[in-house]
Design a protein around this motif. Structure first.
Motif, PDB file in Angstrom:
ATOM      1  N   VAL A   2       0.904  -1.074   0.075  1.00  0.00           N
ATOM      2  CA  VAL A   2       0.355  -0.042  -0.013  1.00  0.00           C
ATOM      3  C   VAL A   2       0.884   1.232   0.004  1.00  0.00           C
ATOM      4  CG1 VAL A   2      -1.698   1.339   1.177  1.00  0.00           C
ATOM      5  CG2 VAL A   2      -1.898  -1.165   1.173  1.00  0.00           C
ATOM      6  N   GLN A   3       0.512   2.292  -0.697  1.00  0.00           N
ATOM      7  CA  GLN A   3       1.393   3.562  -0.835  1.00  0.00           C
ATOM      8  C   GLN A   3       0.280   4.606  -0.298  1.00  0.00           C
ATOM      9  OE1 GLN A   3       1.020   1.515  -4.067  1.00  0.00           O
ATOM     10  NE2 GLN A   3       2.781   0.575  -3.150  1.00  0.00           N
ATOM     11  N   LEU A   4       0.698   5.321   0.450  1.00  0.00           N
ATOM     12  CA  LEU A   4       0.180   6.338   1.016  1.00  0.00           C
ATOM     13  C   LEU A   4       0.844   7.715   0.725  1.00  0.00           C
ATOM     14  CD1 LEU A   4      -0.346   4.966   4.657  1.00  0.00           C
ATOM     15  CD2 LEU A   4      -1.790   4.711   2.647  1.00  0.00           C
ATOM     16  N   VAL A   5      -0.149   8.727   0.294  1.00  0.00           N
ATOM     17  CA  VAL A   5       0.636   9.952   0.071  1.00  0.00           C
ATOM     18  C   VAL A   5      -0.284  11.136   0.562  1.00  0.00           C
ATOM     19  CG1 VAL A   5       1.269  11.528  -1.821  1.00  0.00           C
ATOM     20  CG2 VAL A   5       1.584   9.257  -2.108  1.00  0.00           C
ATOM     21  N   GLU A   6       0.405  11.977   1.558  1.00  0.00           N
ATOM     22  CA  GLU A   6      -0.078  12.812   2.202  1.00  0.00           C
ATOM     23  C   GLU A   6      -0.028  14.118   1.526  1.00  0.00           C
ATOM     24  OE1 GLU A   6       1.958  10.878   5.464  1.00  0.00           O
ATOM     25  OE2 GLU A   6       2.445  11.475   3.489  1.00  0.00           O
ATOM     26  N   SER A   7      -0.943  14.963   1.612  1.00  0.00           N
ATOM     27  CA  SER A   7      -1.240  16.484   1.176  1.00  0.00           C
ATOM     28  C   SER A   7      -1.782  17.563   1.987  1.00  0.00           C
ATOM     29  CB  SER A   7      -1.573  16.498  -0.442  1.00  0.00           C
ATOM     30  OG  SER A   7      -2.966  16.081  -0.523  1.00  0.00           O
ATOM     31  N   GLY A   8      -1.918  18.671   1.772  1.00  0.00           N
ATOM     32  CA  GLY A   8      -2.466  19.561   2.259  1.00  0.00           C
ATOM     33  C   GLY A   8      -2.040  20.358   3.673  1.00  0.00           C
ATOM     34  N   GLY A   9      -0.535  20.033   3.748  1.00  0.00           N
ATOM     35  CA  GLY A   9      -0.079  20.848   4.615  1.00  0.00           C
ATOM     36  C   GLY A   9       0.299  21.989   4.499  1.00  0.00           C
ATOM     37  N   GLY A  10       0.819  23.047   5.274  1.00  0.00           N
ATOM     38  CA  GLY A  10       1.242  24.447   5.191  1.00  0.00           C
ATOM     39  C   GLY A  10       1.271  25.259   6.391  1.00  0.00           C
ATOM     40  N   SER A  11       1.469  26.551   5.856  1.00  0.00           N
ATOM     41  CA  SER A  11       1.453  27.550   7.214  1.00  0.00           C
ATOM     42  C   SER A  11       0.232  28.158   7.369  1.00  0.00           C
ATOM     43  CB  SER A  11       2.547  28.532   6.772  1.00  0.00           C
ATOM     44  OG  SER A  11       3.913  27.837   6.650  1.00  0.00           O
ATOM     45  N   VAL A  12       0.069  28.446   8.696  1.00  0.00           N
ATOM     46  CA  VAL A  12      -1.447  28.984   8.936  1.00  0.00           C
ATOM     47  C   VAL A  12      -1.002  29.743  10.375  1.00  0.00           C
ATOM     48  CG1 VAL A  12      -2.317  26.907  10.285  1.00  0.00           C
ATOM     49  CG2 VAL A  12      -3.826  28.765   9.102  1.00  0.00           C
ATOM     50  N   GLN A  13      -2.104  30.703  10.617  1.00  0.00           N
ATOM     51  CA  GLN A  13      -1.957  31.482  11.818  1.00  0.00           C
ATOM     52  C   GLN A  13      -2.454  30.562  12.768  1.00  0.00           C
ATOM     53  OE1 GLN A  13      -2.825  35.618  11.061  1.00  0.00           O
ATOM     54  NE2 GLN A  13      -0.805  35.971  11.145  1.00  0.00           N
ATOM     55  N   GLY A  26      -2.630   0.930  -4.560  1.00  0.00           N
ATOM     56  CA  GLY A  26      -1.922  -0.293  -4.197  1.00  0.00           C
ATOM     57  C   GLY A  26      -3.005  -1.272  -3.686  1.00  0.00           C
ATOM     58  N   TYR A  27      -2.528  -2.428  -3.131  1.00  0.00           N
ATOM     59  CA  TYR A  27      -3.442  -3.341  -2.701  1.00  0.00           C
ATOM     60  C   TYR A  27      -4.188  -2.682  -1.466  1.00  0.00           C
ATOM     61  CZ  TYR A  27      -5.491  -7.298  -0.400  1.00  0.00           C
ATOM     62  OH  TYR A  27      -6.387  -8.283   0.148  1.00  0.00           O
ATOM     63  N   ILE A  28      -5.410  -2.609  -1.721  1.00  0.00           N
ATOM     64  CA  ILE A  28      -6.526  -1.899  -0.636  1.00  0.00           C
ATOM     65  C   ILE A  28      -7.387  -3.106  -0.103  1.00  0.00           C
ATOM     66  CG2 ILE A  28      -8.034  -0.018  -0.176  1.00  0.00           C
ATOM     67  CD1 ILE A  28      -5.366   0.748  -0.942  1.00  0.00           C
ATOM     68  N   ALA A  29      -6.800  -3.489   1.136  1.00  0.00           N
ATOM     69  CA  ALA A  29      -7.675  -4.486   1.897  1.00  0.00           C
ATOM     70  C   ALA A  29      -9.255  -3.796   2.098  1.00  0.00           C
ATOM     71  CB  ALA A  29      -7.221  -5.059   3.236  1.00  0.00           C
ATOM     72  N   SER A  30     -10.285  -4.754   2.392  1.00  0.00           N
ATOM     73  CA  SER A  30     -11.594  -4.112   2.660  1.00  0.00           C
ATOM     74  C   SER A  30     -11.438  -3.242   3.937  1.00  0.00           C
ATOM     75  CB  SER A  30     -12.613  -5.376   3.031  1.00  0.00           C
ATOM     76  OG  SER A  30     -12.158  -6.050   3.864  1.00  0.00           O
ATOM     77  N   THR A  31     -10.717  -3.595   5.218  1.00  0.00           N
ATOM     78  CA  THR A  31     -10.555  -2.921   6.360  1.00  0.00           C
ATOM     79  C   THR A  31      -9.480  -2.632   6.736  1.00  0.00           C
ATOM     80  OG1 THR A  31     -11.027  -4.812   7.567  1.00  0.00           O
ATOM     81  CG2 THR A  31     -12.905  -3.612   7.001  1.00  0.00           C
ATOM     82  N   TYR A  32      -9.148  -1.339   7.212  1.00  0.00           N
ATOM     83  CA  TYR A  32      -7.907  -1.026   7.777  1.00  0.00           C
ATOM     84  C   TYR A  32      -8.281  -0.022   8.902  1.00  0.00           C
ATOM     85  CZ  TYR A  32      -4.625  -2.163   4.049  1.00  0.00           C
ATOM     86  OH  TYR A  32      -3.991  -3.001   3.243  1.00  0.00           O
ATOM     87  N   CYS A  33      -7.200  -0.141   9.864  1.00  0.00           N
ATOM     88  CA  CYS A  33      -6.963   1.054  10.898  1.00  0.00           C
ATOM     89  C   CYS A  33      -6.129   1.763  10.284  1.00  0.00           C
ATOM     90  CB  CYS A  33      -6.422   0.420  12.078  1.00  0.00           C
ATOM     91  SG  CYS A  33      -6.189   1.907  13.282  1.00  0.00           S
ATOM     92  N   VAL A 108       1.896   2.360  18.064  1.00  0.00           N
ATOM     93  CA  VAL A 108       2.232   3.545  16.987  1.00  0.00           C
ATOM     94  C   VAL A 108       3.212   3.032  16.232  1.00  0.00           C
ATOM     95  CG1 VAL A 108       3.256   5.690  16.944  1.00  0.00           C
ATOM     96  CG2 VAL A 108       1.537   5.524  18.788  1.00  0.00           C
ATOM     97  N   ALA A 109       4.095   2.516  16.814  1.00  0.00           N
ATOM     98  CA  ALA A 109       5.389   2.008  15.906  1.00  0.00           C
ATOM     99  C   ALA A 109       5.136   0.792  14.889  1.00  0.00           C
ATOM    100  CB  ALA A 109       6.587   1.802  16.799  1.00  0.00           C
ATOM    101  N   GLY A 110       3.950   0.274  15.117  1.00  0.00           N
ATOM    102  CA  GLY A 110       3.616  -1.189  14.269  1.00  0.00           C
ATOM    103  C   GLY A 110       2.949  -0.897  13.276  1.00  0.00           C
ATOM    104  N   PHE A 111       2.395   0.151  12.726  1.00  0.00           N
ATOM    105  CA  PHE A 111       1.683   0.441  11.728  1.00  0.00           C
ATOM    106  C   PHE A 111       2.414   0.074  10.427  1.00  0.00           C
ATOM    107  CE2 PHE A 111      -2.446   2.701  12.131  1.00  0.00           C
ATOM    108  CZ  PHE A 111      -2.573   2.542  13.453  1.00  0.00           C
ATOM    109  N   ARG A 112       1.739  -0.833   9.511  1.00  0.00           N
ATOM    110  CA  ARG A 112       2.510  -1.428   8.458  1.00  0.00           C
ATOM    111  C   ARG A 112       2.928  -0.409   7.468  1.00  0.00           C
ATOM    112  NH1 ARG A 112       0.191  -6.870   6.722  1.00  0.00           N
ATOM    113  NH2 ARG A 112       0.727  -7.285   9.019  1.00  0.00           N
ATOM    114  N   TYR A 113       1.941   0.656   7.224  1.00  0.00           N
ATOM    115  CA  TYR A 113       2.342   1.216   5.910  1.00  0.00           C
ATOM    116  C   TYR A 113       2.340   2.946   6.528  1.00  0.00           C
ATOM    117  CZ  TYR A 113       0.824  -2.841   3.730  1.00  0.00           C
ATOM    118  OH  TYR A 113       0.598  -4.133   3.339  1.00  0.00           O
TER     119      TYR A 113
END
Length: 124
Positions: A2-13, A26-33, A108-113
């Protein structure tokens, strides 16, 4: 894989809003945390919000409750984090992550992707 791509960050007051997105491919299972995490310089990575895509159950860190909202669009395979009333202490690199196990059992450290992160900077 699975590939994850974030967007939307920036600077704000302080007091402003941002909306982060995380597109999964990528391969998307039916359910994820799926979740949002953040890491500020010199600090450990911390959990911000989690959602179980199978039923919509959510979890929020106390520091963001009432200000942030996590959601997931199953049709678009996209995770969102709406951040309102931003504070300077919200400044961090924000990461998206996913794991096929239940949110209650994944450390926290156990997330696969993981995504590469998107920077959020809140100024006073």
């Amino acid at each position: 894989q699975v590939q994850l791509v974030e967007s939307g960050g920036g600077s704000v007051q302080a007091g402003g809003s941002l909306r982060l997105s995380c597109a999964a491919s990528g391969y998307i299972a039916s359910t994820y945390c799926m979740g949002w995490f953040r890491q500020a310089p010199g600090k450990e990575r911390e959990e911000v919000a989690l959602i179980w895509t199978g039923g919509g159950s959510t979890y929020y860190a106390n520091s963001v409750k009432g200000r942030f909202t996590i959601s997931h669009d199953n049709a678009k395979n996209t995770l969102y984090l709406q951040m309102n009333s931003l504070k300077t202490e919200d400044t961090a690199m924000y990461y998206c992550a996913a794991d096929p196990r239940a949110c209650t059992v994944v450390p926290v450290a156990g997330f696969r992707y993981w995504g590469q992160g998107t920077q959020v900077t809140v100024s006073s």
